[in-house]
Design a protein around this motif. Structure first.
Motif, PDB file in Angstrom:
ATOM      1  N   GLU B  23       7.886   0.882   4.253  1.00  0.00           N
ATOM      2  CA  GLU B  23       6.617   0.917   3.980  1.00  0.00           C
ATOM      3  C   GLU B  23       6.276   2.228   3.398  1.00  0.00           C
ATOM      4  N   VAL B  24       6.357   3.324   3.791  1.00  0.00           N
ATOM      5  CA  VAL B  24       6.470   4.518   3.016  1.00  0.00           C
ATOM      6  C   VAL B  24       7.055   4.616   1.748  1.00  0.00           C
ATOM      7  N   ARG B  25       8.301   4.037   1.680  1.00  0.00           N
ATOM      8  CA  ARG B  25       8.695   4.206   0.314  1.00  0.00           C
ATOM      9  C   ARG B  25       8.006   3.412  -0.589  1.00  0.00           C
ATOM     10  N   SER B  26       7.724   2.153  -0.261  1.00  0.00           N
ATOM     11  CA  SER B  26       6.834   1.379  -1.178  1.00  0.00           C
ATOM     12  C   SER B  26       5.417   1.824  -1.543  1.00  0.00           C
ATOM     13  N   TRP B  27       5.061   2.575  -0.631  1.00  0.00           N
ATOM     14  CA  TRP B  27       3.626   3.206  -1.024  1.00  0.00           C
ATOM     15  C   TRP B  27       4.013   4.581  -2.025  1.00  0.00           C
ATOM     16  N   VAL B  29       6.362   4.589  -3.860  1.00  0.00           N
ATOM     17  CA  VAL B  29       6.669   3.877  -5.436  1.00  0.00           C
ATOM     18  C   VAL B  29       5.308   3.687  -6.061  1.00  0.00           C
ATOM     19  N   GLU B  30       4.189   3.044  -5.207  1.00  0.00           N
ATOM     20  CA  GLU B  30       3.205   2.759  -6.021  1.00  0.00           C
ATOM     21  C   GLU B  30       2.496   3.588  -6.298  1.00  0.00           C
ATOM     22  N   TRP B 133       1.838  15.551  -1.996  1.00  0.00           N
ATOM     23  CA  TRP B 133       1.374  15.604  -3.319  1.00  0.00           C
ATOM     24  C   TRP B 133       2.095  14.933  -4.426  1.00  0.00           C
ATOM     25  N   LYS B 134       1.620  14.084  -5.214  1.00  0.00           N
ATOM     26  CA  LYS B 134       2.490  13.554  -6.398  1.00  0.00           C
ATOM     27  C   LYS B 134       2.624  14.756  -7.283  1.00  0.00           C
TER      28      LYS B 134
END
Ligand code: ATP
Ligand code: MG
Lengths: 294, 134
Positions: B23-27, B29-30, B133-134
Motif C-alpha cells: 500500500e505504501v509503495r502504491s501511494w 508511486v501515486e 517529502w517528495k
C-alpha cells in the motif's frame, strides 16, 4: 427519544425456532449455494440448523447491536467456519452472504405476524432485525474473503516448498535466486535448502541473488547475514548479487553492514565465482586465435 | 498541513506488514516519488510496522497523503497500546535491541525519512510518525 423497549426478537426466535428453520430452508432450496453444487440439501440443513442454534444462544445472552462482543463469539466462529468450508468452491462473497441475508424474510414474517396491530413497534423491530442480519451478512462476506486469501497464501507457500530454487551452476558453485517477500517462514525454507545443497554438492561458493526481492529491511538483512555465516561454517563463501541501486542506498541509510562480496548481476557473480575456484571465462574467439601460435 | 487522502490499516499479522508495504509503495508511486524515495519510505514502513507487531503487540497505521504549501509527501502514523519504550534514547541507538534484531529499525528509519517523531509511555503505548517529502 422515546424509551427503547427491549426487542422481542430473542423471544420470538426461541419460541418459533422450528418454524423459522423450515421456512428458511424452503427459501434456500433454490439458492446458488445449492445450485452451484457447493453444498447438498443435507449439508445446507445442517449448516442452517447450526447457525440458528448459535444465533439463538447469542440472542439469549447478548446484545443485538454488538456482534463483535463475546456473546456472539459462537455465531462468528460458525460463520468463519462456514466461509472457510465454502472458500474452496469458487463462490462469490455475495453468494456466501446470501446464506445469512435470506434469513431476513422468515424473520420479518415472524415479526409481522407478532405485531400486526402495532405498526410503530413493528417498524422498530424490523429495523433492529435488519441491522442485525446486515451486520452478520457483512461479517460473513469478510470472513469468506479472508479465508480465500488464506487459501491463496497456503497454495503459494506449498508451491514454493515444492520448487526448491537452489541450482548448481558449476561444479563447486550453487546459486539461489530469492523472489518475493522474505519475512515469512519461506526464507527459512529457502535458506535451509541452500545450506543442504552446500553440504550435498560440497560447493565452495554460493551465490544469493536478490534481484527479485522488493524490500530489504533489517529482517531480510539479518536473514542474509545469518545465511552467509552458516554457509561459511559449512566451508562455502557467499556472493550476493542483484542489489539494485535504490536497495543499496536504503541499506546504507539503515546502517546495515552486509560484509559480504556483492556483484551487480548474477552473471558478474558467476564470473567472480569461477575465477575463485580457478576457472576462467574467455571469449570463444580468443583461444582459437591464440592456439596456432603455441 | 493539509491531508489530501487518508487510510487506516491494521498491523496485526505478518501478512498485514506485506500489505502495508504494498500500500505504501502504491501511494508513493501515486505521489510520484522517485524510485529511491519509494524504497526508503517502504523500508521505513516495514521496520516500524514490524516493531508495532513484535513489540507493541499489534496496532494500526494511519496512512496520509499530506501537503504543506508547495510540498507534498506521505505521513505514516503507527500506533499501538503495547508496553511502551522505557528508554527512548537507548531504543534509538544503533545496534540496541531488546529482542534478537539488529537494533537498526528505529534509528535506520529515522535516517530514511525527512521527519521522525517517537512518542512512548510505559504501560500506555507507542506512536511513531514518519514523513517523507517528495
Ligand atoms: N512499538 C514498540 N513498543 C515497545 N518497544 C519498542 C517498540 N518499537 C521498538 N521498541 C523497542 O526498541 C528497540 C529498538 O527497536 P529497533 O527497531 O531499532 O530494533 P529491533 O526491532 O530490536 O531490531 P531490528 O529492527 O534491527 O530488526 C526494540 O528492541 C524494542 O525494545
Ligand atoms: Mg525493529
Amino acid at each position: 427519544m422515546p424509551t427503547k423497549k427491549a426487542t422481542t426478537i430473542p423471544t420470538l426466535v426461541a419460541a418459533h425456532g422450528k418454524q423459522l428453520l423450515e421456512s428458511w430452508l424452503g427459501l434456500q432450496k433454490d439458492s446458488s449455494l445449492v445450485a452451484s453444487g457447493a453444498v447438498d440439501t443435507a449439508t445446507l440443513h445442517n449448516y442452517s440448523e447450526r447457525f440458528l442454534s448459535e444465533f439463538h444462544k447469542a440472542l439469549a445472552s447478548g446484545r443485538l447491536d454488538a456482534i463483535g462482543g463475546a456473546d456472539w463469539a459462537g455465531v462468528r466462529e460458525f460463520l468463519s467456519d462456514f466461509s472457510r468450508g465454502m472458500a474452496q468452491h469458487g463462490l462469490t462473497p455475495s453468494q456466501i452472504a446470501t446464506f445469512v441475508f435470506s434469513l431476513k424474510q422468515p424473520l420479518f414474517a415472524l415479526l409481522s405476524h407478532e405485531f400486526k396491530s402495532d405498526a410503530q413497534r413493528l417498524s422498530e423491530e424490523l429495523w433492529q432485525a435488519t441491522l442485525l442480519i446486515d451486520s452478520l451478512g457483512l461479517y460473513t462476506s469478510e470472513a469468506f474473503q479472508k479465508s480465500r486469501e488464506e487459501v491463496i497464501i497456503r497454495q503459494q507457500e506449498e508451491m514454493l516448498e515444492l520448487s526448491t530454487p537452489v541450482v548448481e551452476l558449476w561444479e563447486g558453485i550453487v546459486a539461489v535466486p530469492l523472489i518475493g517477500t522474505l519475512d515469512s517462514e519461506r526464507t527459512q525454507v529457502v535458506m535451509e535448502s541452500l545450506l543442504q545443497h552446500i553440504v550435498t554438492t560440497g560447493a565452495e561458493i554460493a551465490i544469493i541473488d536478490i534481484t527479485g526481492v522488493p524490500t530489504v529491511d533489517t529482517l531480510v538483512a539479518q536473514h542474509l547475514i545469518k545465511t552467509v555465516a552458516a554457509a561459511r561454517l559449512m566451508g562455502a563463501d557467499c556472493i550476493i548479487s542483484g542489489i539494485r541501486p535504490q536497495i543499496a542506498q536504503t541499506i546504507v541509510h539503515l546502517g546495515v553492514e552486509l560484509s559480504v562480496t556483492s556483484k551487480a548481476t548474477m552473471a558478474d557473480a558467476l564470473q567472480l565465482a569461477l575465477r575463485r575456484i580457478g576457472k576462467t571465462v574467455v571469449d570463444r574467439k580468443t583461444p582459437q586465435a591464440a592456439s596456432p601460435a603455441e | 498541513m493539509d491531508v489530501e487522502k487518508q487510510a487506516t490499516l491494521a498491523v496485526k499479522s505478518a501478512e498485514d506488514i506485506v500489505r502495508i508495504r504494498r500500500e505504501v509503495r502504491s501511494w508513493a508511486v501515486e505521489s510520484k516519488f522517485s524510485l529511491v524515495d519509494q524504497t526508503k519510505i517502504v523500508t521505513a514502513a516495514s521496520e516500524i510496522a514490524r516493531n508495532t507487531l513484535d513489540y507493541g503487540g499489534g496496532g494500526q497505521l494511519a496512512l496520509e497523503k499530506v501537503r504543506q504549501g508547495e510540498r507534498r509527501g506521505l505521513r505514516l502514523t503507527f500506533s499501538d497500546q503495547g508496553p511502551g519504550i522505557p528508554d527512548i534514547q537507548r531504543a534509538l541507538t544503533d545496534g540496541y535491541t531488546s529482542g534478537s534484531g539488529l537494533g537498526l529499525g528505529l534509528s535506520g528509519s529515522k535516517r530514511l525519512c525527512n521527519e521522525f517523531y517517537l512518542e512512548s509511555k510505559p504501560g500506555v503505548g507507542t506512536t511513531v510518525t514518519l514523513i517523507r517529502w517528495k
